[in-house]
Design an enzyme around this catalytic site. Structure first.
Site, PDB file in Angstrom:
ATOM      1  N   THR A 271      37.493  34.145  42.784  1.00 35.76           N
ATOM      2  CA  THR A 271      36.265  34.934  42.729  1.00 35.76           C
ATOM      3  C   THR A 271      35.157  34.085  42.129  1.00 35.76           C
ATOM      4  OG1 THR A 271      37.476  37.009  42.471  1.00 35.76           O
ATOM      5  CG2 THR A 271      35.168  37.014  41.832  1.00 35.76           C
ATOM      6  N   PHE A 273      31.366  33.793  40.476  1.00 35.78           N
ATOM      7  CA  PHE A 273      30.446  34.570  39.655  1.00 35.78           C
ATOM      8  C   PHE A 273      29.130  33.814  39.510  1.00 35.78           C
ATOM      9  CE2 PHE A 273      34.693  35.776  38.503  1.00 35.78           C
ATOM     10  CZ  PHE A 273      34.645  37.118  38.169  1.00 35.78           C
TER      11      PHE A 273
END
Length: 409
Positions: A271, A273
């Site tokens: 993921t 960010f």
């Protein structure tokens, strides 16, 4: 001008704050404090009753000692607490500002993967949990926090569109990026066996990423707001026969057993960010040659054929590498009516009106990138630079199984 974020308010707060620990960062101090019991009747507990943003006491799990003991669980920011904070007088705000030099907002509760990303991107800041993505944006805009770290895309689930939409609504700037390699764990109350589970809670993305594994267990899947919130729910409500897909840190915080780990169907689960600030990151010309930079923009197109080709050609003609392109219907004017052809062979029709989000390699201080954006403005009714920031060269350099007190950038 040297490459740095313009933070005069933070500089003033540093001058007012007491001397900081020269050995341990705030992240390490919080990890140490969570392992120590804190009395509910202590002076610190009395002070928390008057501060809506400070940690509030919660009941510990009775039969197992978690890391989050009474009084150590931060209160998750919501819209109501932000309104109360906005109404504080200057003296109250100054007292609160001296507690930590910096603060960084993230979405979720302690133990969320976003908390790890926040601690990696802002190792000297106190992580502040927020109820929703927009709460984190508002906390940053209202000077409750200095930064916000939010997810924008996952290697399996794709882009997180809610964050992209909020980037347009709030005048904040992307000043950095980081990533976390996600390793999901199956958690349950102590003493629970794998075959005892009948229901599993987690975020919809986590449930989708572990769908194959959970199907083999023949359990009912139930979606909640976030992964760590699922673990917190199982622990606080003492849900027997119920599991949670969350991080190893969530198991430690809420006193749960890890029944299995690395249960995601695809192992390359990363993921990404972004780090947000109220002020843009300023760089001087030539600095992009010392380290790789990335710039994020959003723009719209004029009506007519070949407009997207013309827009993208401004980067191709200058050998600028694009790393991402994403289209989203424009929320303020999502449907437009195209004009009919002059000869009448093609009547007017309705279509979606799109915004295009693009990431490309390069810094705003680079004259080549500046010329490309000037060229793009000629064919774009709307264009906005979301941020220019150092690019992360190794995705997933932080593993979610990394001990929390050792996380640093």
């Amino acid at each position: 001008m040297l490459s740095k974020e313009v933070r005069p308010h933070c500089t003033e707060r540093l001058r007012q704050s007491p001397a900081r620990d020269s050995v341990q960062s705030p992240v390490q101090q919080r990890s140490r404090q969570m392992t120590q019991a804190t009395g509910a009747n202590s002076p610190a507990a009395a002070q928390r009753q008057h501060d809506p943003l400070s940690p509030q006491p919660q009941a510990a799990i009775p039969h197992r000692q978690p890391l989050l003991v009474p009084g150590m669980l931060p209160n998750v920011l919501d819209m109501d607490s932000l309104k109360r904070a906005a109404g504080q007088n200057k003296q109250q705000a100054a007292i609160q500002a001296r507690q930590y030099a910096y603060r960084c907002a993230y979405q979720g509760v302690p133990g969320a993967y976003s908390e790890m990303a926040a601690c990696k991107a802002c190792p000297d800041a106190e992580p502040v949990p927020c109820e929703q993505f927009e709460t984190a944006f508002q906390a940053l805009s209202q000077w409750t926090t200095d930064w916000a770290v939010l997810p924008v895309e996952n290697s399996l689930g794709g882009s997180i569109h809610a964050v992209y939409d909020l980037l347009l609504r709030y005048r904040v700037h992307i000043v950095g990026e980081t990533s976390v390699a996600v390793n999901h764990c199956l958690l349950a109350l102590p003493g629970t066996k794998l075959q005892d589970l009948t229901r599993v809670l987690s975020h919809p993305q986590a449930l989708a990423q572990t769908d194959g594994y959970l199907r083999r267990l023949n359990v009912v899947k139930e979606a909640v707001d976030d992964t760590a919130g699922a673990a917190q729910m199982v622990a606080s409500q003492q849900l027997k026969g119920v599991g949670a897909v969350a991080s190893r840190r969530a198991a430690e915080l809420y006193g749960l057993d890890i029944l299995d780990e690395d249960i995601q169907d695809a192992k390359d689960n990363v993921t990404r960010f972004i780090k947000l600030s109220r002020n843009p990151l300023l760089t001087r010309e030539g600095e992009e040659k010392q380290r790789a930079y990335k710039t994020s923009i959003v723009f719209s197109l004029k009506e007519g054929p070949g407009q997207l080709f013309k827009a993208l050609s401004v980067f191709a003609l200058r050998d600028i590498d694009m790393t991402k392109i994403e289209s989203r219907p424009m929320r303020t004017n999502p449907i437009v009516l195209t004009k009919a052809s002059i000869d009448g062979t093609q009547p007017g029709r309705q279509r979606f009106n799109y915004l295009f989000y693009i990431d490309f390699v390069g810094a705003l201080s680079d004259p080549v990138c500046q010329n490309a954006l000037r060229h793009l403005q000629e064919s774009s009714p709307f264009m906005r630079v979301l941020g220019s920031y150092p690019m992360e060269l190794e995705l997933g350099s932080l593993d979610s199984n990394t001990p929390f007190d050792s996380i640093s950038e």
